[in-house]
Design a protein around this motif. Structure first.
Motif, PDB file in Angstrom:
ATOM      1  N   GLY A 112     -31.304  14.016  17.249  1.00 32.06           N
ATOM      2  CA  GLY A 112     -30.460  15.117  16.776  1.00 32.06           C
ATOM      3  C   GLY A 112     -30.910  15.604  15.410  1.00 32.06           C
ATOM      4  N   PHE A 113     -31.251  14.663  14.562  1.00 29.25           N
ATOM      5  CA  PHE A 113     -31.716  14.999  13.206  1.00 29.25           C
ATOM      6  C   PHE A 113     -32.979  15.858  13.277  1.00 29.25           C
ATOM      7  CE2 PHE A 113     -34.250  14.139   9.444  1.00 29.25           C
ATOM      8  CZ  PHE A 113     -33.342  14.178   8.396  1.00 29.25           C
ATOM      9  N   ASP A 114     -33.947  15.399  14.074  1.00 31.05           N
ATOM     10  CA  ASP A 114     -35.210  16.141  14.131  1.00 31.05           C
ATOM     11  C   ASP A 114     -35.112  17.444  14.927  1.00 31.05           C
ATOM     12  OD1 ASP A 114     -37.389  15.115  12.534  1.00 31.05           O
ATOM     13  OD2 ASP A 114     -37.038  13.221  13.558  1.00 31.05           O
ATOM     14  N   ALA A 115     -34.216  17.467  15.900  1.00 26.06           N
ATOM     15  CA  ALA A 115     -34.015  18.719  16.639  1.00 26.06           C
ATOM     16  C   ALA A 115     -33.434  19.765  15.676  1.00 26.06           C
ATOM     17  CB  ALA A 115     -33.067  18.491  17.808  1.00 26.06           C
ATOM     18  N   TRP A 116     -32.546  19.302  14.866  1.00 25.37           N
ATOM     19  CA  TRP A 116     -31.888  20.203  13.916  1.00 25.37           C
ATOM     20  C   TRP A 116     -32.880  20.689  12.853  1.00 25.37           C
ATOM     21  CZ3 TRP A 116     -26.681  18.651  11.089  1.00 25.37           C
ATOM     22  CH2 TRP A 116     -26.050  19.820  10.635  1.00 25.37           C
ATOM     23  N   ARG A 117     -33.690  19.743  12.359  1.00 27.91           N
ATOM     24  CA  ARG A 117     -34.701  20.122  11.372  1.00 27.91           C
ATOM     25  C   ARG A 117     -35.659  21.154  11.971  1.00 27.91           C
ATOM     26  NH1 ARG A 117     -37.570  15.887   7.734  1.00 27.91           N
ATOM     27  NH2 ARG A 117     -37.812  14.614   9.590  1.00 27.91           N
ATOM     28  N   HIS A 118     -35.998  20.936  13.231  1.00 27.58           N
ATOM     29  CA  HIS A 118     -36.914  21.859  13.916  1.00 27.58           C
ATOM     30  C   HIS A 118     -36.290  23.257  14.004  1.00 27.58           C
ATOM     31  CE1 HIS A 118     -39.851  23.171  16.884  1.00 27.58           C
ATOM     32  NE2 HIS A 118     -38.858  23.581  17.654  1.00 27.58           N
ATOM     33  N   GLU A 119     -35.019  23.272  14.349  1.00 26.69           N
ATOM     34  CA  GLU A 119     -34.307  24.543  14.501  1.00 26.69           C
ATOM     35  C   GLU A 119     -34.225  25.302  13.164  1.00 26.69           C
ATOM     36  OE1 GLU A 119     -30.749  23.905  17.025  1.00 26.69           O
ATOM     37  OE2 GLU A 119     -29.770  25.063  15.426  1.00 26.69           O
ATOM     38  N   LEU A 120     -33.959  24.561  12.098  1.00 26.71           N
ATOM     39  CA  LEU A 120     -33.794  25.188  10.783  1.00 26.71           C
ATOM     40  C   LEU A 120     -35.121  25.455  10.088  1.00 26.71           C
ATOM     41  CD1 LEU A 120     -31.000  22.847   9.310  1.00 26.71           C
ATOM     42  CD2 LEU A 120     -30.671  25.165  10.188  1.00 26.71           C
ATOM     43  N   GLY A 121     -36.133  24.707  10.507  1.00 23.29           N
ATOM     44  CA  GLY A 121     -37.395  24.769   9.782  1.00 23.29           C
ATOM     45  C   GLY A 121     -37.255  24.126   8.412  1.00 23.29           C
ATOM     46  N   ALA A 122     -36.233  23.345   8.222  1.00 16.20           N
ATOM     47  CA  ALA A 122     -35.971  22.682   6.927  1.00 16.20           C
ATOM     48  C   ALA A 122     -35.103  21.459   7.151  1.00 16.20           C
ATOM     49  CB  ALA A 122     -35.275  23.660   5.995  1.00 16.20           C
ATOM     50  N   MET A 123     -34.955  20.674   6.119  1.00 17.00           N
ATOM     51  CA  MET A 123     -34.118  19.478   6.194  1.00 17.00           C
ATOM     52  C   MET A 123     -32.684  19.855   6.555  1.00 17.00           C
ATOM     53  SD  MET A 123     -34.395  16.213   5.675  1.00 17.00           S
ATOM     54  CE  MET A 123     -35.568  15.677   4.412  1.00 17.00           C
ATOM     55  N   PRO A 124     -32.056  19.145   7.486  1.00 13.73           N
ATOM     56  CA  PRO A 124     -30.650  19.438   7.781  1.00 13.73           C
ATOM     57  C   PRO A 124     -29.814  19.358   6.493  1.00 13.73           C
ATOM     58  CG  PRO A 124     -31.534  17.919   9.391  1.00 13.73           C
ATOM     59  CD  PRO A 124     -32.584  18.087   8.340  1.00 13.73           C
ATOM     60  N   PRO A 125     -28.848  20.247   6.354  1.00 14.14           N
ATOM     61  CA  PRO A 125     -28.085  20.296   5.109  1.00 14.14           C
ATOM     62  C   PRO A 125     -27.336  18.994   4.834  1.00 14.14           C
ATOM     63  CG  PRO A 125     -27.061  21.671   6.807  1.00 14.14           C
ATOM     64  CD  PRO A 125     -28.379  21.231   7.335  1.00 14.14           C
ATOM     65  N   ASP A 126     -27.281  18.617   3.592  1.00 10.58           N
ATOM     66  CA  ASP A 126     -26.538  17.429   3.132  1.00 10.58           C
ATOM     67  C   ASP A 126     -26.898  16.158   3.889  1.00 10.58           C
ATOM     68  OD1 ASP A 126     -25.103  19.055   1.356  1.00 10.58           O
ATOM     69  OD2 ASP A 126     -23.763  19.671   3.002  1.00 10.58           O
ATOM     70  N   ALA A 127     -28.146  16.031   4.239  1.00 12.19           N
ATOM     71  CA  ALA A 127     -28.551  14.812   4.964  1.00 12.19           C
ATOM     72  C   ALA A 127     -28.321  13.594   4.063  1.00 12.19           C
ATOM     73  CB  ALA A 127     -30.022  14.908   5.347  1.00 12.19           C
ATOM     74  N   PRO A 128     -27.748  12.515   4.609  1.00 10.22           N
ATOM     75  CA  PRO A 128     -27.497  11.315   3.801  1.00 10.22           C
ATOM     76  C   PRO A 128     -28.759  10.854   3.060  1.00 10.22           C
ATOM     77  CG  PRO A 128     -26.452  11.090   5.930  1.00 10.22           C
ATOM     78  CD  PRO A 128     -27.231  12.365   5.981  1.00 10.22           C
ATOM     79  N   ASP A 129     -28.586  10.506   1.831  1.00 13.18           N
ATOM     80  CA  ASP A 129     -29.678  10.057   0.954  1.00 13.18           C
ATOM     81  C   ASP A 129     -30.876  11.003   0.944  1.00 13.18           C
ATOM     82  OD1 ASP A 129     -28.073   7.963   0.286  1.00 13.18           O
ATOM     83  OD2 ASP A 129     -29.502   6.392   0.800  1.00 13.18           O
ATOM     84  N   GLY A 130     -30.614  12.269   1.127  1.00 11.54           N
ATOM     85  CA  GLY A 130     -31.691  13.254   1.052  1.00 11.54           C
ATOM     86  C   GLY A 130     -32.492  13.430   2.324  1.00 11.54           C
ATOM     87  N   GLY A 131     -32.241  12.595   3.326  1.00 12.40           N
ATOM     88  CA  GLY A 131     -32.883  12.769   4.632  1.00 12.40           C
ATOM     89  C   GLY A 131     -34.224  12.070   4.749  1.00 12.40           C
ATOM     90  N   MET A 132     -34.695  11.992   5.985  1.00 12.59           N
ATOM     91  CA  MET A 132     -36.014  11.393   6.226  1.00 12.59           C
ATOM     92  C   MET A 132     -37.070  12.479   6.044  1.00 12.59           C
ATOM     93  SD  MET A 132     -35.413   9.120   9.663  1.00 12.59           S
ATOM     94  CE  MET A 132     -34.673  10.388  10.693  1.00 12.59           C
ATOM     95  N   PRO A 133     -38.125  12.182   5.282  1.00 11.47           N
ATOM     96  CA  PRO A 133     -39.171  13.196   5.145  1.00 11.47           C
ATOM     97  C   PRO A 133     -39.879  13.438   6.482  1.00 11.47           C
ATOM     98  CG  PRO A 133     -39.843  11.121   4.112  1.00 11.47           C
ATOM     99  CD  PRO A 133     -38.409  10.960   4.518  1.00 11.47           C
TER     100      PRO A 133
END
Ligand code: SF4
Ligand code: SF4
Lengths: 381, 443
Positions: B107-128
């Motif tokens: 879900g995280f990576d699908a969302w990142r793919h959709e946005l072309g950016a880190m999902p908003p407010d990802a815990p601890d800044g998100g996975m690079p």
């Protein structure tokens, strides 16, 4: 002629309906019957040692009676069903069981089966998840080990010649099944999808020589059919263990022809031959690791991984696909969305069904199947 | 996971007796994600990884930054932020009973793919964004299939690797050679892959010294763990589920070695001074197999209110001890042999004990060694791997300790919707009554 030719399919149906009858008969006569799971068990080894391979299957729609005390409710319901049947004593005629480590459920089932059912012989066959060169080398060793264990169990050994003979018998069976699948290509197909399931399931419960004879009878019978075209939608069904004809029957009763499959109990079970030019065990390792099941890692993007499905669709002129998964099965669930993408990229509609197996949701599926067939009809128009 | 639950818990009680070592973890985790994000900015190579795949040392020796995706999912669950990612995974077609970690990760990576950016407010800044995906077959199927599924959103190169788990009744001496050979080949394949991805050559001397350092780290952790056999118990399972983090995710970091040395010192001091997790330790429990309910960890403290301490667990276990043979100088061979010996150790002991299934053997050993009065297991809807076999374990325990109470708690590793606090507390009340009876008659 017609009378003689009728024999095959009726016999298959009888065997399908009474799956243990023949194996029990043979066990009574002193033959050793070995139960196994999954399309990944190299049953040629059993045949070479004069053991009868018997594929363990569940019972769709039958609530589990005792398995709840041994298996958690979130475990693959097909596995729960099989274990329940075994707990009920129905499989007591088996002399042993081979459970390949294919998926997580199978892997964990082994210890549970062994601890509670205490079969006289049991083997957990590690099937590599990867397909590197080293995976094939390793798998050969595992198969050799399986062979050694069985040899010790029965007190005789299988020579290379015995293995080659067994491979020949199973390859013959595969060739006959492929011929039968050819008869699904015409419009209309000469044999229905539900008949196919019955034939295959029946074949998994009897010695290979008997299955080959049965297939020869069935081929004569089916060849002689001459149905008139009804131009029904042609479907392919892809998924895991469909050891019951009810789903396919439902689809066919709704007005479609199921003309091809990509199932553990269907083409996946027999599609590849063992290369007879190879040393027997090497040929077996290569053949079984080639099976296209989501539990084995095959690198590449969806288009590469599922292209065999594209070939099936084209060659059998399928117009829609039913994607069948069993609830709580991670390997299939992780592939399903990409499979759907792929099929849709070929321009075909897909119906995704998630089965609960033990409490078969057949009733709820009817409406969905009908709606799906309407979509196909609309496209065809 | 190394976190404070975002909402709740009013009834939190454990922190007073929690170890100082556990208190350090939150910062360590924050730093870990921050470092990974920085590494991305510096164009260093990032790999998505799974824990316990036996490749940590190799990645370190190749300077590849490791991001553990299962544990990121756990972190999201602890912060009660997992649901948004699970919903995303379900919206793009994944089953709601698929492995919960995989749902969060996909879900995280699908969302990142959709946005072309880190999902908003990802815990601890998100996975690079990773440069490679490294799955492995040990433990469960999702641990490699998940990365394959990410092919839907990324063209990131994948190396999925076999890590073998021998069957429980194998003839271990007979299979050793070919099991080790396959494992070593898989590791060599990984090295070739990494050399291609990074353009660097493996430094085998460096690898050897990292392998040695890791072994030392584990020895300290094991020594610390042994101290929990003491009565009163100096550290609880609540802390275990925090302090495993450096081992599982920062194994090769020199800080990790110091961390477990420090943990040992701290527990030693507690034991020497008879300081327990609770003042009046009445009962000792075992957290049996099953990933904990990350979303509601404070429920473990409820047991404590009865005077019960979780003295041991069989989840996130320390790897079995391994004697490094001096005659093997190739570090790859060493890692391969180590994997085999470790992954067959409990099997071997279970077999010697007359055919005890390995999972159950791990429990029987702890029940005896840690003076256990009751076992709690966690049935998790979305993790079959750690759930299937729990009833078997209960059944085997019954055969060996007929009266020892066993409780099954039911919820999920990430999905808080599956969890009923009231029901769980009722269950615990009844269970603790049984534990009391057992303890009185057995200790
Ligand atoms: S349906 Fe899935 S989980 Fe069940 S046995 Fe088959 S592959 Fe395993
Ligand atoms: S062990 Fe469980 S939670 Fe972890 S990846 Fe496997 S199925 Fe998912």
């Amino acid at each position: 002629m017609a009378k003689v030719a009728q024999r095959g399919l009726i016999k298959a149906q009888e065997l399908y309906e009474h799956r243990q009858t023949r194996a029990k008969e043979l066990a009574k006569k002193g033959k050793k019957v070995i139960g196994y799971f999954c399309s990944y068990t190299p049953v040629e080894i059993f045949t070479a040692l004069d053991l009868v391979p018997f594929r363990i299957q569940g019972k769709v729609g039958k609530p589990v009676e005792q398995a709840g005390q041994y298996l958690e409710s979130i475990v693959c319901p097909y596995v729960r069903s099989c274990f329940d049947i075994a707990l009920g004593g129905e499989l007591d005629f088996l002399s042993g069981v081979v459970i390949p480590h294919t998926c997580d459920a199978m892997h964990r089932l082994y210890d549970i089966w062994k601890y509670h059912l205490k079969p006289p012989y049991s083997y957990s066959l590690y099937v590599p998840h990867m397909t590197h060169q080293a995976s094939f080398d390793f798998f050969q060793k595992e198969i050799e080990n399986l062979k050694t264990g069985l040899e010790q169990f029965v007190g005789r050994s299988a020579s290379e010649q015995d293995l080659i003979k067994a491979i020949g018998l199973h390859n013959r069976s595969r060739a006959l099944l492929k011929e039968l699948y050819e008869l699904r290509k015409p419009e209309p197909p000469l044999i229905s999808g539900s008949e196919i399931i019955q034939v295959l399931v029946a074949g998994m419960t009897i010695p290979i020589e008997e299955f080959n004879e049965l297939l020869e009878d069935i081929l004569v019978e089916v060849h002689s059919r001459n149905p008139s075209a009804e131009n029904k939608p042609r479907l392919l069904i892809s998924g895991s263990e469909v050891d019951d004809d009810s789903l396919i029957r439902l689809v066919e009763e709704c007005g479609a022809d199921v003309v091809m499959d990509d199932l553990c109990t269907g083409s996946r079970f027999f599609w590849h031959d063992v290369d007879p030019s190879k040393e027997a065990i090497a040929g077996l390792a290569e053949r079984y690791l080639k099976i296209t099941c989501p539990r084995t890692y095959r690198p590449g993007k969806a288009a590469q991984r599922f292209n065999y499905l594209g070939d099936f669709i084209r060659e059998w002129k399928a117009q829609g696909v039913i994607l069948y998964t069993i609830r709580f099965c991670d390997t299939y669930q992780l592939d399903a969305p990409e499979m759907m993408d792929y099929i849709q990229s070929l321009g075909l509609p897909v119906l995704f069904l998630e089965d609960t197996y033990i409490t078969s949701p057949l009733g709820q599926w009817k409406t969905r199947v009908e709606a799906f067939l309407e979509t196909i009809e609309a496209r065809r128009e | 996971m190394a976190e404070e639950t975002k909402t709740e818990p009013k009834q939190k009680t454990s922190s007073a007796k929690s170890t100082e070592s556990a208190g350090k973890i939150r910062q360590i985790v924050k730093r870990m994600y921050k470092k990974a994000q920085q590494a991305k900015e510096e164009n260093r190579k990032i790999a998505y990884c799974m824990v316990m795949c036996n490749y940590e040392e190799i990645l370190e020796a190749m300077d590849v930054v490791q991001v553990y995706t299962e544990n990121y999912a756990g972190l999201c669950a602890v912060k009660r932020e997992a649901e948004q990612y699970m919903k995303k995974a379900q919206a793009v077609g994944y089953s709601d009973v698929l492995c919960g970690y995989a749902q969060v990760g996909i879900g995280f990576d699908a969302w990142r793919h959709e946005l072309g950016a880190m999902p908003p407010d990802a815990p601890d800044g998100g996975m690079p964004e990773p440069d490679m995906l490294l799955g492995c077959s040990m433990g469960c199927d999702p641990r490699w299939k998940w990365y394959q599924a990410l092919g839907r959103y990324k063209d990131t190169p994948i190396y999925n690797m076999e890590v073998l788990m021998p069957p429980s009744d194998a003839d271990f001496d007979a299979i050793r050679a070919y099991y080790v050979r396959y494992m070593a080949e898989e590791l060599r394949g990984l090295i070739a892959f990494l050399e291609k991805q990074t353009g660097k050559k493996m430094d085998y001397d460096r690898l050897t010294s990292i392998v040695k350092q890791v072994e030392e780290t584990r020895q300290w952790w094991r020594k610390a763990y042994e101290l929990r056999k003491a009565i009163p118990c100096p550290m609880s399972t609540q802390d275990h589920f925090v302090i495993f983090v450096p081992h599982h995710m920062l194994l090769t970091d020199p800080m990790t070695l110091d961390f477990y040395k420090g943990l040992y010192q701290e527990l030693k001091e507690r034991v020497d001074n008879e300081i327990g997790v609770i003042d009046d330790e009445k009962y000792r429990l075992l957290w049996g197999v099953g990933i904990p309910p990350w979303h509601s960890m404070y429920i473990l403290d409820y047991f404590q209110s009865f005077g019960a301490v979780f003295a041991a667990e069989t989840a996130y276990m320390i790897p079995e001890p391994f004697e490094m043979p001096y005659d093997i100088t190739d570090p790859v061979e060493l890692i391969a042999l180590r994997a085999f010996e470790r992954n067959s150790a409990i099997q071997r002991r279970g077999k010697e004990a007359g055919g005890v299934p390995p999972l159950a053997q791990a429990h029987l050993e702890r029940i005896k060694d840690f003076t256990i009065d009751g076992v709690v297991m966690h049935i998790t809807r979305s993790c079959r791997a750690a759930t299937m076999g729990q009833i078997l374990v209960r059944n085997v325990i019954r055969d060996y300790y007929p009266r020892l109470p066993v409780m099954f708690m039911e919820s999920d590793i990430v999905d808080v919707e599956t969890y009923s606090e009231a029901e769980t507390k009722n269950q615990i009340d009844t269970f603790m009554e049984m534990v009391d009876v057992y303890r009185k008659s057995h200790r």
